[in-house]
Enzyme design. Structure first.
Site, mmCIF file in Angstrom:
data_model
loop_
_atom_site.group_PDB
_atom_site.id
_atom_site.type_symbol
_atom_site.label_atom_id
_atom_site.label_comp_id
_atom_site.label_asym_id
_atom_site.label_seq_id
_atom_site.Cartn_x
_atom_site.Cartn_y
_atom_site.Cartn_z
ATOM 1 N N TYR A 37 -1.748 0.228 -3.145
ATOM 2 C CA TYR A 37 -2.438 -1.039 -2.843
ATOM 3 C C TYR A 37 -2.052 -1.580 -1.454
ATOM 4 O O TYR A 37 -2.902 -1.731 -0.566
ATOM 5 C CB TYR A 37 -2.098 -2.037 -3.954
ATOM 6 C CG TYR A 37 -2.599 -3.438 -3.765
ATOM 7 C CD1 TYR A 37 -3.898 -3.697 -3.328
ATOM 8 C CD2 TYR A 37 -1.766 -4.531 -4.047
ATOM 9 C CE1 TYR A 37 -4.350 -5.010 -3.177
ATOM 10 C CE2 TYR A 37 -2.212 -5.832 -3.906
ATOM 11 C CZ TYR A 37 -3.504 -6.068 -3.464
ATOM 12 O OH TYR A 37 -3.940 -7.362 -3.314
ATOM 13 N N SER B 205 1.214 9.079 -7.998
ATOM 14 C CA SER B 205 1.671 8.689 -9.334
ATOM 15 C C SER B 205 1.039 7.354 -9.734
ATOM 16 O O SER B 205 0.911 7.063 -10.915
ATOM 17 C CB SER B 205 3.199 8.596 -9.377
ATOM 18 O OG SER B 205 3.673 7.753 -8.349
ATOM 19 N N SER C 114 11.068 -7.445 -2.268
ATOM 20 C CA SER C 114 10.270 -8.364 -3.076
ATOM 21 C C SER C 114 11.000 -9.687 -3.249
ATOM 22 O O SER C 114 12.242 -9.735 -3.228
ATOM 23 C CB SER C 114 10.067 -7.716 -4.451
ATOM 24 O OG SER C 114 9.633 -8.665 -5.380
ATOM 25 N N TYR D 108 13.708 -3.200 -12.331
ATOM 26 C CA TYR D 108 12.897 -3.093 -11.110
ATOM 27 C C TYR D 108 13.529 -3.925 -9.988
ATOM 28 O O TYR D 108 13.735 -3.440 -8.867
ATOM 29 C CB TYR D 108 11.464 -3.566 -11.368
ATOM 30 C CG TYR D 108 10.684 -3.821 -10.092
ATOM 31 C CD1 TYR D 108 10.316 -2.755 -9.260
ATOM 32 C CD2 TYR D 108 10.347 -5.117 -9.686
ATOM 33 C CE1 TYR D 108 9.625 -2.980 -8.071
ATOM 34 C CE2 TYR D 108 9.657 -5.342 -8.506
ATOM 35 C CZ TYR D 108 9.301 -4.282 -7.703
ATOM 36 O OH TYR D 108 8.631 -4.509 -6.527
ATOM 37 N N LYS E 210 15.419 -2.947 -6.109
ATOM 38 C CA LYS E 210 15.168 -3.538 -4.784
ATOM 39 C C LYS E 210 16.470 -4.075 -4.189
ATOM 40 O O LYS E 210 16.764 -3.879 -3.014
ATOM 41 C CB LYS E 210 14.124 -4.664 -4.881
ATOM 42 C CG LYS E 210 12.728 -4.188 -5.257
ATOM 43 C CD LYS E 210 12.118 -3.297 -4.179
ATOM 44 C CE LYS E 210 10.747 -2.780 -4.544
ATOM 45 N NZ LYS E 210 10.287 -1.685 -3.686
ATOM 46 N N ASN F 66 3.477 -12.962 -3.534
ATOM 47 C CA ASN F 66 2.497 -12.375 -4.476
ATOM 48 C C ASN F 66 1.234 -11.889 -3.768
ATOM 49 O O ASN F 66 0.299 -12.678 -3.581
ATOM 50 C CB ASN F 66 2.130 -13.409 -5.548
ATOM 51 C CG ASN F 66 3.263 -13.657 -6.520
ATOM 52 O OD1 ASN F 66 4.346 -14.041 -6.118
ATOM 53 N ND2 ASN F 66 3.023 -13.426 -7.793
ATOM 54 N N ASN G 89 -0.909 -6.136 -15.364
ATOM 55 C CA ASN G 89 0.242 -7.013 -15.597
ATOM 56 C C ASN G 89 0.127 -8.272 -14.761
ATOM 57 O O ASN G 89 0.638 -9.319 -15.133
ATOM 58 C CB ASN G 89 1.544 -6.311 -15.171
ATOM 59 C CG ASN G 89 1.838 -5.104 -16.022
ATOM 60 O OD1 ASN G 89 1.837 -5.196 -17.233
ATOM 61 N ND2 ASN G 89 2.084 -3.957 -15.387
HETATM 62 P P1 NAD Z 1 1.398 0.881 -5.529
HETATM 63 O O1 NAD Z 1 1.889 1.440 -6.808
HETATM 64 O O2 NAD Z 1 -0.062 0.597 -5.398
HETATM 65 O O3 NAD Z 1 1.829 1.829 -4.314
HETATM 66 C C1 NAD Z 1 2.992 2.619 -4.343
HETATM 67 C C2 NAD Z 1 2.578 4.028 -3.942
HETATM 68 O O4 NAD Z 1 3.734 4.872 -3.939
HETATM 69 C C3 NAD Z 1 1.569 4.670 -4.911
HETATM 70 O O5 NAD Z 1 0.490 5.208 -4.167
HETATM 71 C C4 NAD Z 1 2.365 5.765 -5.615
HETATM 72 O O6 NAD Z 1 1.539 6.861 -5.952
HETATM 73 C C5 NAD Z 1 3.414 6.100 -4.561
HETATM 74 N N1 NAD Z 1 4.676 6.649 -5.065
HETATM 75 C C6 NAD Z 1 5.479 6.146 -6.035
HETATM 76 N N2 NAD Z 1 6.558 6.931 -6.191
HETATM 77 C C7 NAD Z 1 6.442 7.942 -5.290
HETATM 78 C C8 NAD Z 1 7.236 9.073 -4.952
HETATM 79 N N3 NAD Z 1 8.392 9.331 -5.582
HETATM 80 N N4 NAD Z 1 6.809 9.905 -3.975
HETATM 81 C C9 NAD Z 1 5.648 9.669 -3.334
HETATM 82 N N5 NAD Z 1 4.853 8.620 -3.600
HETATM 83 C C10 NAD Z 1 5.252 7.772 -4.580
HETATM 84 O O7 NAD Z 1 2.240 -0.434 -5.231
HETATM 85 P P2 NAD Z 1 2.033 -1.565 -4.129
HETATM 86 O O8 NAD Z 1 1.605 -2.796 -4.824
HETATM 87 O O9 NAD Z 1 1.230 -1.048 -3.006
HETATM 88 O O10 NAD Z 1 3.547 -1.783 -3.692
HETATM 89 C C11 NAD Z 1 4.113 -1.084 -2.595
HETATM 90 C C12 NAD Z 1 5.588 -1.419 -2.502
HETATM 91 O O11 NAD Z 1 5.732 -2.834 -2.406
HETATM 92 C C13 NAD Z 1 6.399 -0.998 -3.735
HETATM 93 O O12 NAD Z 1 7.663 -0.541 -3.288
HETATM 94 C C14 NAD Z 1 6.548 -2.293 -4.511
HETATM 95 O O13 NAD Z 1 7.711 -2.303 -5.297
HETATM 96 C C15 NAD Z 1 6.610 -3.316 -3.401
HETATM 97 N N6 NAD Z 1 6.172 -4.657 -3.826
HETATM 98 C C16 NAD Z 1 4.921 -4.835 -4.379
HETATM 99 C C17 NAD Z 1 4.516 -6.095 -4.789
HETATM 100 C C18 NAD Z 1 3.170 -6.316 -5.428
HETATM 101 O O14 NAD Z 1 2.964 -7.367 -6.037
HETATM 102 N N7 NAD Z 1 2.209 -5.417 -5.322
HETATM 103 C C19 NAD Z 1 5.384 -7.194 -4.629
HETATM 104 C C20 NAD Z 1 6.628 -6.986 -4.051
HETATM 105 C C21 NAD Z 1 7.018 -5.703 -3.640
HETATM 106 N N1 UDP Z 2 0.328 -14.837 -15.441
HETATM 107 C C1 UDP Z 2 -0.444 -15.316 -16.494
HETATM 108 N N2 UDP Z 2 -1.232 -14.413 -17.155
HETATM 109 C C2 UDP Z 2 -1.304 -13.098 -16.834
HETATM 110 C C3 UDP Z 2 -0.521 -12.640 -15.748
HETATM 111 C C4 UDP Z 2 0.298 -13.544 -15.082
HETATM 112 O O1 UDP Z 2 -0.421 -16.487 -16.806
HETATM 113 O O2 UDP Z 2 -2.040 -12.333 -17.481
HETATM 114 C C5 UDP Z 2 1.145 -15.801 -14.666
HETATM 115 C C6 UDP Z 2 2.638 -15.503 -14.640
HETATM 116 O O3 UDP Z 2 3.281 -16.090 -15.749
HETATM 117 C C7 UDP Z 2 3.044 -16.123 -13.300
HETATM 118 C C8 UDP Z 2 1.818 -15.917 -12.416
HETATM 119 O O4 UDP Z 2 0.719 -15.736 -13.318
HETATM 120 O O5 UDP Z 2 3.250 -17.519 -13.436
HETATM 121 C C9 UDP Z 2 1.909 -14.702 -11.489
HETATM 122 O O6 UDP Z 2 2.231 -13.570 -12.278
HETATM 123 P P1 UDP Z 2 2.205 -12.092 -11.681
HETATM 124 O O7 UDP Z 2 2.566 -11.152 -12.804
HETATM 125 O O8 UDP Z 2 0.897 -11.864 -11.005
HETATM 126 O O9 UDP Z 2 3.321 -12.117 -10.559
HETATM 127 P P2 UDP Z 2 4.907 -12.421 -10.651
HETATM 128 O O10 UDP Z 2 5.113 -13.655 -9.845
HETATM 129 O O11 UDP Z 2 5.274 -12.570 -12.069
HETATM 130 O O12 UDP Z 2 5.511 -11.228 -10.013
#
Ligand code: NAD
Ligand code: UDP
Length: 335
Positions: A11, A34, A124, A148, A152, A178, A197
């Protein structure tokens, strides 16, 4: 300049690849799909009209990483690859520790071996645990409430120790709040597996008719309307934050954490109302019990990124809703 993007098909990674290509960087992606599909990378090329180099591989595979660093002239790495689902991390902690931590250790070992010491790491806001107050600054105490979050936090510590031992490293730790929304083209966006989720993908799936209602987790928090408050940030703004961080680490050495958020908190009900206004879709909801481990309010103080990285979020909550909805409508079943 060649940049290696781990997890670039995901993403946030795919949106960052678009910004990198648009800014003239040469992009090399390593992803094992994955949690993503090759189609996202094809669309990155379609949006930008540019080519990227791609290795379908696991970052746990040391031999492939060795090959990637030997075959290319990589100057910096943006490291997204990792697992990110909190609930899953509680059920399968070993898998999470192995993928996220061992993966990072192998990556950093190969980087050091090939003298590539510039790294942007996806952390994060979860590393702030249960913050005592908001807005949250980078110097707030760190803790974690699930495996998780601990991955981090542990990776941040590992990177700090790595820098202490070798001051040539230049590392930006980006603590995302977020991320929601999608690229304006409606071609790339968030494509969760199964039941989402996170809040925004759940809302868009209700709006498109895939789910009948939203469950709002908790209506009695100490917030303006009782529902949880978060700092939602447009994924394109977030992607641009990576370019600002990259520019910074190319110029200096050191290790610094930066909050990437807007600094503004919206409640679950605020987001629902904004989504309804932006899309003209009704979102039926019920208020249910709070989700275990959730906090009432979480939003950033984003001043450090603004002053040091010269970055701040530009898009508002309506942009986030419109763009998330466009991706959902154009791709009702994902990629
Ligand atoms: P995502 O799952 O869409 O992207 C992660 C990518 O990494 C995927 O394409 C997956 O196939 C790949 N991947 C996972 N394990 C791998 C491995 N061992 N080797 C090669 N590729 C692998 O997630 P995202 O939302 O794009 O998040 C990216 C990063 O940002 C992650 O580290 C996540 O923890 C962090 N992050 C995301 C959020 C969020 O809300 N989306 C918030 C805070 C931090
Ligand atoms: N939330 C909710 N319903 C859902 C998913 C999330 O009410 O189906 C709420 C959650 O309790 C939080 C906010 O939306 O207050 C953002 O949740 P999310 O899982 O998107 O991100 P988080 O901040 O938990 O990483």
């Amino acid at each position: 300049m060649e940049i290696l993007v781990t997890g670039g098909a995901g993403y946030i990674g795919s949106h960052t690849c678009v910004e990198l290509l648009n800014s003239g960087y040469d992009v090399i992606v390593v992803d094992n799909f994955s949690n993503s599909k090759p189609e996202s990378l094809r669309r990155v090329e379609e949006i930008t009209g540019k080519h990227l180099k791609f290795y379908e591989s696991d970052i746990l595979d040391k031999a492939i990483l060795e090959k990637i660093f030997s075959e290319n002239n990589i100057e910096a790495v943006i490291h997204f690859a990792g697992f990110k689902a909190v609930g899953e991390s509680i059920k399968t902690p070993i898998l999470y520790y192995h993928n996220n931590i061992t993966g990072t250790l192998i990556l950093c070992t190969e980087m050091k071996k090939h003298n590539v010491k510039r790294l942007v790491f996806s952390s994060s806001a979860t590393v702030y645990g249960m913050p005592k107050s908001v807005p949250i600054s980078e110097y707030f105490p760190l803790s974690a409430t699930n495996p998780y979050g601990r991955t981090k936090l542990m990776i941040e510590t590992i990177l700090q120790d790595m820098y202490s031992s070798d001051k040539e490293w230049s590392i930006a730790i980006l603590r995302y709040f977020n991320p929601i929304g999608a690229h304006q083209s409606g071609r790339i966006g968030e494509d969760p597996n199964g039941i989402p989720n996170n809040l925004m993908p759940f809302i868009t799936q209700v709006a498109v008719g895939k789910r009948d209602k939203l469950n709002i987790f908790g209506g009695n928090y100490a917030t303006h309307d009782g529902t949880g408050v978060r700092d939602y940030i447009h994924v394109v703004d977030l992607a641009k934050g990576h370019l600002s961080a990259l520019e910074k680490i190319m110029k200096t050495s050191g290790i610094e954490p930066y909050n990437l958020g807007t600094g503004v908190g919206y409640s679950v009900l605020d987001l629902v109302k904004n989504f309804e206004k932006a899309t003209n879709k009704k979102i039926p909801y019920v208020i249910t019990a709070p989700r275990l481990g959730d906090i009432a309010k979480c939003y950033a103080n984003p001043i450090k990124a603004k002053t040091i990285l010269k970055w701040s979020a530009q898009k508002n909550i309506q942009d986030m809703c419109i763009d998330a909805w466009r991706f959902q409508v154009n791709n009702p079943n994902g990629y």
